[in-house]
Design a protein around this motif. Structure first.
Motif, mmCIF file in Angstrom:
data_model
loop_
_atom_site.group_PDB
_atom_site.id
_atom_site.type_symbol
_atom_site.label_atom_id
_atom_site.label_comp_id
_atom_site.label_asym_id
_atom_site.label_seq_id
_atom_site.Cartn_x
_atom_site.Cartn_y
_atom_site.Cartn_z
ATOM 1 N N TYR A 142 2.329 -2.614 -5.441
ATOM 2 C CA TYR A 142 3.254 -3.148 -4.445
ATOM 3 C C TYR A 142 4.203 -2.032 -4.055
ATOM 4 O O TYR A 142 4.294 -1.000 -4.721
ATOM 5 N N GLY A 143 4.870 -2.193 -2.940
ATOM 6 C CA GLY A 143 5.814 -1.181 -2.480
ATOM 7 C C GLY A 143 6.518 -1.658 -1.236
ATOM 8 O O GLY A 143 6.224 -2.731 -0.705
ATOM 9 N N GLN A 144 7.432 -0.860 -0.745
ATOM 10 C CA GLN A 144 8.195 -1.235 0.441
ATOM 11 C C GLN A 144 7.461 -0.897 1.730
ATOM 12 O O GLN A 144 7.898 -1.277 2.811
ATOM 13 N N THR A 145 6.344 -0.186 1.607
ATOM 14 C CA THR A 145 5.476 0.084 2.760
ATOM 15 C C THR A 145 4.031 -0.153 2.331
ATOM 16 O O THR A 145 3.729 -0.191 1.140
ATOM 17 N N GLU A 146 3.141 -0.285 3.315
ATOM 18 C CA GLU A 146 1.720 -0.436 2.989
ATOM 19 C C GLU A 146 1.212 0.791 2.237
ATOM 20 O O GLU A 146 0.440 0.673 1.287
ATOM 21 N N TYR A 147 1.644 1.963 2.688
ATOM 22 C CA TYR A 147 1.219 3.206 2.049
ATOM 23 C C TYR A 147 1.647 3.243 0.575
ATOM 24 O O TYR A 147 0.867 3.604 -0.300
ATOM 25 N N ALA A 148 2.883 2.831 0.308
ATOM 26 C CA ALA A 148 3.383 2.822 -1.070
ATOM 27 C C ALA A 148 2.582 1.840 -1.928
ATOM 28 O O ALA A 148 2.251 2.139 -3.079
ATOM 29 N N ALA A 149 2.250 0.687 -1.368
ATOM 30 C CA ALA A 149 1.467 -0.307 -2.109
ATOM 31 C C ALA A 149 0.057 0.215 -2.391
ATOM 32 O O ALA A 149 -0.466 0.037 -3.496
ATOM 33 N N THR A 195 -0.884 3.404 -2.532
ATOM 34 C CA THR A 195 -0.766 4.501 -3.492
ATOM 35 C C THR A 195 -0.615 3.958 -4.909
ATOM 36 O O THR A 195 -1.267 4.434 -5.842
ATOM 37 N N ALA A 196 0.241 2.943 -5.063
ATOM 38 C CA ALA A 196 0.427 2.322 -6.378
ATOM 39 C C ALA A 196 -0.868 1.682 -6.858
ATOM 40 O O ALA A 196 -1.208 1.758 -8.047
ATOM 41 N N ALA A 197 -1.620 1.076 -5.941
ATOM 42 C CA ALA A 197 -2.888 0.428 -6.300
ATOM 43 C C ALA A 197 -3.892 1.457 -6.818
ATOM 44 O O ALA A 197 -4.554 1.235 -7.842
ATOM 45 N N LEU A 198 -4.020 2.575 -6.114
ATOM 46 C CA LEU A 198 -4.950 3.614 -6.565
ATOM 47 C C LEU A 198 -4.536 4.181 -7.915
ATOM 48 O O LEU A 198 -5.386 4.425 -8.781
ATOM 49 N N ASN A 199 -3.238 4.370 -8.106
ATOM 50 C CA ASN A 199 -2.751 4.861 -9.403
ATOM 51 C C ASN A 199 -3.058 3.867 -10.516
ATOM 52 O O ASN A 199 -3.462 4.255 -11.613
ATOM 53 N N THR A 200 -2.876 2.581 -10.246
ATOM 54 C CA THR A 200 -3.174 1.542 -11.235
ATOM 55 C C THR A 200 -4.652 1.561 -11.601
ATOM 56 O O THR A 200 -5.013 1.492 -12.776
ATOM 57 N N LEU A 201 -5.520 1.651 -10.589
ATOM 58 C CA LEU A 201 -6.958 1.688 -10.844
ATOM 59 C C LEU A 201 -7.336 2.883 -11.711
ATOM 60 O O LEU A 201 -8.124 2.757 -12.646
ATOM 61 N N GLN A 202 -6.769 4.040 -11.402
ATOM 62 C CA GLN A 202 -7.079 5.236 -12.193
ATOM 63 C C GLN A 202 -6.480 5.162 -13.591
ATOM 64 O O GLN A 202 -7.147 5.482 -14.574
#
Length: 139
Positions: A40-47, A49-56
């Motif tokens: 999740y994040g305050q922008t789509e890009y932030a969300a 980016t966080a999603a890819l980091n979580t997956l990795q």
């Protein structure tokens, strides 16, 4: 030129999915069943980016270097079809598996192109060869 492929391991991802029996209000929450909150994040890009980091971070998403021939398969095929022609292997028994084309794949593709076989004919040829190999292995 190097090629890399990102592969999602669904077995690992399944353990992070919200199951039906974990819902507080199944009638209301049915839409989130079998879902994973990745970021999740305050922008789509932030969300994203966080999603890819979580997956990795959780080992669900891994990036593998492609060996000669695997990149051509990835460029010319859709994701699911490409995976049918590839395999992961680590020669050094470490943590850096590489993505390889199946043995004989290049020759089979060249044969299909040489004789202008349709995708359906190539699939039938593949099934026939697999059946012959299975028959040979049973003897």
């Amino acid at each position: 030129m190097n090629h890399y492929a990102a592969i999602l391991n669904l077995e690992d991802a399944d353990s992070y999915c919200l199951q039906q029996d974990e819902l507080f209000e199944p009638e209301i929450q049915a839409t989130v069943s079998r879902s994973i909150l990745l970021g999740y994040g305050q922008t789509e890009y932030a969300a994203l980016t966080a999603a890819l980091n979580t997956l990795q971070d959780n080992g669900m998403l891994k990036v593998h270097k492609c060996e000669l021939g695997a990149g051509n398969i990835l460029e010319s095929s859709s994701g699911k079809d490409a995976l049918r022609h590839l395999w992961l292997h680590d020669e050094k028994n470490g943590k850096r598996s590489r993505l390889y084309p199946l043995p004989g794949h290049t020759g089979a593709v060249a044969f299909c192109h040489k004789y202008d076989l349709s995708e359906e004919a190539a699939e039938e040829l593949s099934l026939l060869l697999n059946a012959l190999i299975d028959l040979n292995n049973k003897e």
